[in-house]
Design a protein around this motif. Structure first.
Motif, short mmCIF file in Angstrom:
data_model
loop_
_atom_site.label_atom_id
_atom_site.label_comp_id
_atom_site.label_asym_id
_atom_site.label_seq_id
_atom_site.Cartn_x
_atom_site.Cartn_y
_atom_site.Cartn_z
N ASP A 62 1.04 -1.01 -0.10
CA ASP A 62 -0.07 0.02 0.01
C ASP A 62 0.84 1.30 0.07
N VAL A 63 0.98 2.17 -1.28
CA VAL A 63 1.48 3.33 -1.15
C VAL A 63 1.22 4.32 0.06
N ASN A 64 -0.09 4.18 0.47
CA ASN A 64 -0.41 5.02 1.70
C ASN A 64 -0.22 4.32 3.08
N LEU A 65 0.93 3.51 3.10
CA LEU A 65 1.05 2.67 4.61
C LEU A 65 1.54 4.02 5.35
N ARG A 66 1.34 3.64 6.53
CA ARG A 66 1.08 4.57 7.51
C ARG A 66 2.55 4.22 8.64
N ASP A 67 3.06 5.20 9.31
CA ASP A 67 4.03 4.94 10.43
C ASP A 67 3.32 5.37 11.76
N GLU A 68 3.96 5.16 12.84
CA GLU A 68 3.37 5.41 14.20
C GLU A 68 2.78 6.96 14.38
N ASP A 69 3.31 7.46 13.50
CA ASP A 69 2.87 9.27 13.55
C ASP A 69 1.71 9.51 12.41
N VAL A 87 3.46 10.77 -6.04
CA VAL A 87 2.46 11.51 -6.54
C VAL A 87 1.84 11.37 -7.95
N GLU A 88 2.72 11.39 -8.85
CA GLU A 88 2.28 11.28 -10.14
C GLU A 88 2.32 9.64 -10.87
N GLU A 89 2.93 8.89 -10.12
CA GLU A 89 3.31 7.55 -10.83
C GLU A 89 2.44 6.91 -9.83
N LEU A 90 2.72 6.89 -8.68
CA LEU A 90 2.00 5.88 -7.53
C LEU A 90 0.88 6.35 -6.91
N ARG A 91 0.30 7.54 -7.19
CA ARG A 91 -0.85 7.95 -6.84
C ARG A 91 -0.98 7.95 -5.27
N ILE A 92 -0.12 8.59 -4.58
CA ILE A 92 -0.20 8.72 -3.15
C ILE A 92 -1.11 9.80 -2.80
N ASP A 93 -1.78 9.55 -1.65
CA ASP A 93 -2.75 10.51 -1.15
C ASP A 93 -1.87 11.92 -0.62
N ILE A 94 -1.86 13.00 -1.36
CA ILE A 94 -1.23 14.14 -1.00
C ILE A 94 -2.22 14.81 0.01
N SER A 95 -3.31 14.44 0.33
CA SER A 95 -4.05 15.07 1.38
C SER A 95 -4.15 14.50 2.76
N ALA A 96 -3.22 13.35 3.01
CA ALA A 96 -3.09 12.54 4.19
C ALA A 96 -2.50 13.44 5.34
N LYS A 97 -3.20 13.45 6.48
CA LYS A 97 -2.63 14.17 7.51
C LYS A 97 -2.11 13.22 8.66
N ASN A 98 -1.22 13.81 9.28
CA ASN A 98 -0.35 12.89 10.60
C ASN A 98 -1.03 13.08 11.71
N THR A 99 -0.43 12.44 12.90
CA THR A 99 -1.21 12.82 14.09
C THR A 99 -1.26 14.46 14.56
N ASN A 101 -2.16 16.54 12.63
CA ASN A 101 -3.28 17.11 11.43
C ASN A 101 -2.72 17.98 10.56
N VAL A 102 -1.28 17.60 10.04
CA VAL A 102 -0.92 18.43 9.07
C VAL A 102 -0.51 17.37 7.83
N THR A 103 -0.47 17.89 6.61
CA THR A 103 -0.10 17.37 5.38
C THR A 103 1.33 17.31 5.33
N ALA A 104 1.74 16.42 4.22
CA ALA A 104 3.26 16.36 4.01
C ALA A 104 3.53 17.71 3.54
N ARG A 105 2.96 18.21 2.66
CA ARG A 105 3.40 19.56 2.24
C ARG A 105 3.39 20.75 3.36
N GLN A 106 2.70 20.59 4.36
CA GLN A 106 2.51 21.46 5.37
C GLN A 106 3.76 21.25 6.32
N LYS A 107 4.05 19.90 6.68
CA LYS A 107 5.18 19.54 7.52
C LYS A 107 6.37 19.92 6.90
N ILE A 108 6.66 19.66 5.68
CA ILE A 108 7.88 20.09 4.83
C ILE A 108 8.15 21.27 4.76
#
Length: 222
Positions: A62-69, A87-99, A101-108
């Protein structure tokens, strides 16, 4: 290769022994350590793109596999190339939020260690938001009856992802450009004709003679 070899260490080193090990022991491909860290996270973090593709396509992890956070592999990428594959090939969920409540874009963006990745994800989010406002996105594609942006965004991301090694040495992210697109994506009038026109202008600027590759910053430091 022994079945008890540590696949995470092999993934970090991009060892040629890893794929044969996984083929002999397929269950290892989707395994996670005590913190939820997976081979997908490792491959994305270390920019091992062929391994990343193999994990998702060959071993069906699962490309959207999550860790403990609650973070996907997109949260740990350090290069635009890795982000593009997810994002473009494997279609990961760009809107996923961590514990938190921020997205990958926001965290980075907040951590400010890989601003070129943050800038790429900001543009992707802006384009996706525009597509959703103009027509339903189904399985990663826009309904033909909708009126999304022209093909320019695709050209932009290709340009971003094909920088030659060292091409961005000494360069700095254009803070004005990043600020403009981040502010535009958050504006209430983003869906209006004026907002979309401004987005198109920014995208065209990004892929024009002064393309976005020229704005990118340092490559990943190993």
């Amino acid at each position: 290769m022994a079945a008890n070899a540590n696949p995470f260490l092999l993934a970090a080193d991009n060892s040629p022994a890893l794929l044969p090990l996984l083929r002999d022991n397929p269950s290892l491909a989707s395994g996670q350590d005590e913190h939820g860290y997976s081979l997908v996270h490792a491959a994305a973090s270390y920019n091992h793109l062929d391994l990343l593709r193999a994990l998702i396509r060959e071993f069906h992890v699962d490309v959207n596999l999550r860790d403990e956070d609650n973070e996907t592999a997109l949260f740990v990428v350090e290069t635009v190339d890795a982000a593009k594959v997810l994002v473009e090939e494997l279609r990961i969920d760009i809107s996923a939020k961590n514990t938190e409540n921020v997205t990958a874009r926001q965290k980075i963006t907040e951590e400010d260690e890989f601003p070129q990745v943050a800038e790429y994800l900001t543009i992707v989010e802006a384009i996706r938001a525009n597509e959703l406002r103009n027509g339903e996105v189904i399985n990663g594609t826009v309904n033909e009856e909708s009126t999304p942006l022209p093909p320019a965004p695709h050209g932009m991301t290709v340009t971003m992802g094909t920088m030659a090694p060292g091409e961005a040495d000494g360069a700095e992210v254009d803070p004005e450009f990043r600020q403009r697109i981040e502010q535009l994506a958050q504006r209430d009038d983003f869906h209006t004709e004026a907002g979309q026109a401004e987005l198109r202008a920014l995208v065209q600027d990004a892929i024009g003679d002064a393309n976005l590759a020229d704005r990118n910053v340092r490559p990943r430091q190993d």
